[in-house]
Design a protein around this motif. Structure first.
Motif, PDB file in Angstrom:
ATOM      1  N   ASP A 257       0.825  -1.206   0.000  1.00  0.00           N
ATOM      2  CA  ASP A 257       0.000   0.000   0.000  1.00  0.00           C
ATOM      3  C   ASP A 257       0.858   1.254   0.000  1.00  0.00           C
ATOM      4  O   ASP A 257       2.026   1.235   0.420  1.00  0.00           O
ATOM      5  N   PHE A 258       0.273   2.349  -0.455  1.00  0.00           N
ATOM      6  CA  PHE A 258       0.925   3.646  -0.356  1.00  0.00           C
ATOM      7  C   PHE A 258       1.168   4.016   1.103  1.00  0.00           C
ATOM      8  O   PHE A 258       0.349   3.725   1.976  1.00  0.00           O
ATOM      9  N   GLU A 259       2.263   4.670   1.353  1.00  0.00           N
ATOM     10  CA  GLU A 259       2.427   5.408   2.606  1.00  0.00           C
ATOM     11  C   GLU A 259       1.558   6.661   2.474  1.00  0.00           C
ATOM     12  O   GLU A 259       1.288   7.134   1.372  1.00  0.00           O
ATOM     13  N   GLU A 319       9.686   0.731   0.026  1.00  0.00           N
ATOM     14  CA  GLU A 319      10.924   0.734   0.797  1.00  0.00           C
ATOM     15  C   GLU A 319      10.842  -0.242   1.971  1.00  0.00           C
ATOM     16  O   GLU A 319      11.818  -0.922   2.303  1.00  0.00           O
ATOM     17  N   VAL A 320       9.669  -0.315   2.564  1.00  0.00           N
ATOM     18  CA  VAL A 320       9.472  -1.216   3.717  1.00  0.00           C
ATOM     19  C   VAL A 320       9.604  -2.667   3.287  1.00  0.00           C
ATOM     20  O   VAL A 320      10.323  -3.457   3.906  1.00  0.00           O
ATOM     21  N   ILE A 321       8.903  -3.031   2.207  1.00  0.00           N
ATOM     22  CA  ILE A 321       8.933  -4.438   1.789  1.00  0.00           C
ATOM     23  C   ILE A 321      10.292  -4.811   1.191  1.00  0.00           C
ATOM     24  O   ILE A 321      10.741  -5.949   1.313  1.00  0.00           O
ATOM     25  N   LEU A 322      10.965  -3.866   0.563  1.00  0.00           N
ATOM     26  CA  LEU A 322      12.304  -4.137   0.044  1.00  0.00           C
ATOM     27  C   LEU A 322      13.245  -4.506   1.181  1.00  0.00           C
ATOM     28  O   LEU A 322      14.057  -5.436   1.059  1.00  0.00           O
ATOM     29  N   GLU A 323      13.132  -3.791   2.289  1.00  0.00           N
ATOM     30  CA  GLU A 323      13.983  -4.073   3.451  1.00  0.00           C
ATOM     31  C   GLU A 323      13.772  -5.495   3.939  1.00  0.00           C
ATOM     32  O   GLU A 323      14.735  -6.221   4.232  1.00  0.00           O
ATOM     33  N   ASP A 324      12.520  -5.921   3.999  1.00  0.00           N
ATOM     34  CA  ASP A 324      12.216  -7.281   4.463  1.00  0.00           C
ATOM     35  C   ASP A 324      12.752  -8.328   3.479  1.00  0.00           C
ATOM     36  O   ASP A 324      13.309  -9.352   3.894  1.00  0.00           O
ATOM     37  N   PHE A 406      12.468  -6.453  -8.937  1.00  0.00           N
ATOM     38  CA  PHE A 406      12.127  -5.293  -9.753  1.00  0.00           C
ATOM     39  C   PHE A 406      11.390  -4.303  -8.859  1.00  0.00           C
ATOM     40  O   PHE A 406      10.196  -4.444  -8.600  1.00  0.00           O
ATOM     41  N   TYR A 407      12.157  -3.336  -8.375  1.00  0.00           N
ATOM     42  CA  TYR A 407      11.598  -2.329  -7.480  1.00  0.00           C
ATOM     43  C   TYR A 407      10.570  -1.472  -8.211  1.00  0.00           C
ATOM     44  O   TYR A 407       9.566  -1.051  -7.650  1.00  0.00           O
ATOM     45  N   ASP A 408      10.832  -1.228  -9.477  1.00  0.00           N
ATOM     46  CA  ASP A 408       9.875  -0.575 -10.365  1.00  0.00           C
ATOM     47  C   ASP A 408      10.202  -1.019 -11.785  1.00  0.00           C
ATOM     48  O   ASP A 408      11.262  -1.590 -12.041  1.00  0.00           O
ATOM     49  N   ARG A 409       9.286  -0.780 -12.714  1.00  0.00           N
ATOM     50  CA  ARG A 409       9.502  -1.147 -14.112  1.00  0.00           C
ATOM     51  C   ARG A 409       8.983  -0.044 -15.015  1.00  0.00           C
ATOM     52  O   ARG A 409       8.009   0.632 -14.687  1.00  0.00           O
ATOM     53  N   GLY A 410       9.658   0.109 -16.167  1.00  0.00           N
ATOM     54  CA  GLY A 410       9.191   1.047 -17.173  1.00  0.00           C
ATOM     55  C   GLY A 410       8.271   0.358 -18.149  1.00  0.00           C
ATOM     56  O   GLY A 410       7.737  -0.726 -17.882  1.00  0.00           O
ATOM     57  N   PHE A 411       8.090   0.953 -19.310  1.00  0.00           N
ATOM     58  CA  PHE A 411       7.120   0.463 -20.275  1.00  0.00           C
ATOM     59  C   PHE A 411       7.747  -0.424 -21.346  1.00  0.00           C
ATOM     60  O   PHE A 411       7.051  -0.896 -22.235  1.00  0.00           O
ATOM     61  N   ASN A 412       9.061  -0.651 -21.265  1.00  0.00           N
ATOM     62  CA  ASN A 412       9.779  -1.381 -22.302  1.00  0.00           C
ATOM     63  C   ASN A 412       9.934  -2.849 -21.919  1.00  0.00           C
ATOM     64  O   ASN A 412      10.528  -3.173 -20.894  1.00  0.00           O
ATOM     65  N   LEU A 413       9.418  -3.738 -22.761  1.00  0.00           N
ATOM     66  CA  LEU A 413       9.470  -5.172 -22.486  1.00  0.00           C
ATOM     67  C   LEU A 413      10.899  -5.701 -22.463  1.00  0.00           C
ATOM     68  O   LEU A 413      11.256  -6.515 -21.611  1.00  0.00           O
TER      69      LEU A 413
END
Length: 498
Positions: A257-259, A319-324, A406-413
């Motif tokens: 969820d969003f902070e 950031e929270v889930i990445l730490e875990d 993948f912390y985030d992804r762009g639009f390129n496959l």
């Protein structure tokens, strides 16, 4: 003009035997005028290419083989020559003085990058007219845009090469029409036609396919016939075809969820976008760079609000889930790669996890610093590699790790597929864990849907699946989903979003 045919006595043997599937591909295309090696990333296309060039030099009266690759991969190719052959390649680069000596040498193998071919266009033309030259283009999606000057230069040189081979594990890098220019370089339009605009119109994965049955049927029919038209000169193997035994890939999508402050920022940007997307009844939300920048702002705030606001001091949802995740992976005694499309994210998290042993690779780093990061991760104490796909998605074998996030992804496959397969390659012994972090009810959900739709279409175009199998998995809902996320009405004129 008379060719300068060479009579050199060289050792054309290779130092290592190919895998059976590599040898089969070699046998299939070794005597063709042009060919495409489309084996999935991680299956050793370089070995096939090296065996081809040695055969050409010995059996096909080729004086020189030109290997064209990306700048960051030139060093890899030099190392591969040392590993597999008894030939020392020459290098063409930005040094025009040293290039003069290469062009006027008896070099049998020359390695260069795409940009140098373009910048040395005139001397390259002369070179090709005085030699029998074969070309191997590595990562041929670099010339997928037929309207770019770079691609146009390659088109003009194409007929001067006696043998032409392209190779990439992702011929459909983003959308089905990406394959057209690559094939045109080989056969000058014999298989996919000479009209790119017409080909693009037939094979375009647009937003409105879900609501237009006739257009959807035409799209699926056109894409399903692409590989059939090129199969006589193309070889394609995937890791799922049973040709080699690799550990499985396990995909895990983790929703967070969003902070609170992050949500407020996200909603503010979303409302601003809703206002600017419509002008009267005409939609301006299309494939333009301006539209993509707007969407990217939402991806940024869903990823890490610090990318937009230096004063943000909370811990965002991811950031929270990445730490875990990192904690659990390190406790298992395993290494991990964390991918982000944003350089500032890579810098921020590399600093944050310095005590746990972190290194990074970004486009802002020079080749030497990138190499040190790779060496430390592969052979040193570094347990975490933070990287952008744009800077590290190709040419690297990082099987020392079996986890990537993948912390985030762009639009390129292509960015997504190439990045995850840095760990899923020959020499990997463990199950590969692929984690995708998504903020619930955000632009992340649309990105996920869009990439899945692009990947399914790529499978169909590349001949990995048949039309019936594609129709079972096809999902065109991404077109409606992005409008729902942005809380806008369906526009009268719908266009695609890259």
């Amino acid at each position: 003009m008379k060719k300068l045919v060479q009579n050199l006595h060289c050792n054309y043997s290779v130092k290592h035997e190919a895998f059976p599937y590599q040898h089969e591909a070699f046998e299939e295309i070794k005597d063709k005028e042009y060919a495409a090696i489309f084996h999935e990333q991680g299956l050793g296309k370089t070995k096939i290419a090296i065996d081809l060039l040695m055969y050409w030099l010995e059996k096909r009266e080729i004086d020189t083989v030109l290997i064209v690759t990306k700048k960051t991969l030139v060093k890899n190719w030099v190392e591969e020559f040392g590993e597999h052959t008894h030939i020392r390649p020459h290098i063409l680069d930005s040094n025009k003085h040293s290039n003069f000596f290469v062009f006027n040498s008896r070099a049998q193998a020359v390695i260069t990058n795409f940009e140098t071919v373009s910048s040395e266009f005139e001397r390259m033309q002369l070179f090709l007219k005085t030699r029998n030259v074969g070309i191997i283009i590595d990562e041929s999606t670099k010339i997928k845009n037929p309207e770019s000057k770079l691609t146009q230069d390659f088109f003009k040189l194409s007929s001067l090469f006696k043998i032409r081979v392209i190779m990439t594990g992702t011929p459909v890098a983003n959308r089905p029409y990406d394959i057209w220019a690559q094939i045109f370089f080989l056969d000058h339009g014999a298989s996919l036609g000479t009209d790119f605009s017409a080909f693009k119109l037939e094979t375009n994965l647009t937003n409105n396919l879900g609501h237009n049955e006739g257009k959807r049927v035409r799209f699926e029919d056109a894409v399903s016939h692409i590989f059939e038209k090129i199969k006589d000169f193309s070889v394609r193997e995937t890791k799922n075809s049973g040709i080699i035994s690799l550990p499985s890939k396990k995909y895990m999508t983790l929703y967070v969820d969003f902070e609170d402050e992050q949500r407020r920022m996200y909603e503010e940007i979303r409302q601003e976008m809703k206002t600017t997307i419509h002008r009267g009844d005409t939609a301006i939300f299309d494939e333009s760079q301006e539209s993509l920048k707007r969407l990217l702002r939402l991806v940024q705030v869903a990823s890490n609000p610090r990318l937009l606001d230096d004063h943000y001091d909370a811990r965002s949802g991811k950031e929270v889930i990445l730490e875990d995740l990192i904690h659990d992976i390190l406790m298992r005694g395993e290494k991990v790669i964390v991918w982000s499309i944003f350089t500032d994210n890579v810098d921020y998290y590399c600093r944050k996890y310095k005590a746990q042993g972190s290194v990074k690779i970004t486009g802002k780093m020079n080749v030497e610093d990138r190499g040190r990061s790779v060496d430390n991760f592969k052979h040193g104490d570094a347990q975490i590699l933070f990287a952008t796909p744009q800077s590290a998605k190709e040419g690297l074998t990082l099987t020392v790790a079996n986890n990537c996030i993948f912390y985030d992804r762009g639009f390129n496959l292509d960015d997504y597929l190439q990045a995850q397969d840095r760990i899923h390659r020959i020499s990997q012994k463990k199950q590969c864990n692929i984690y995708n972090l998504l903020i619930s009810d955000s632009i992340d959900i649309w990105v996920d849907k869009l990439l899945k739709a692009k990947q399914s279409a790529a499978f169909l175009a590349q001949g990995d699946i048949d039309l019936a199998s594609y129709q079972q998995i096809a999902d065109y809902s991404f077109g409606d989903l992005v409008k729902k996320i942005l809380n806008i009405d369906s526009p009268k004129n719908e266009n695609e979003i890259n």
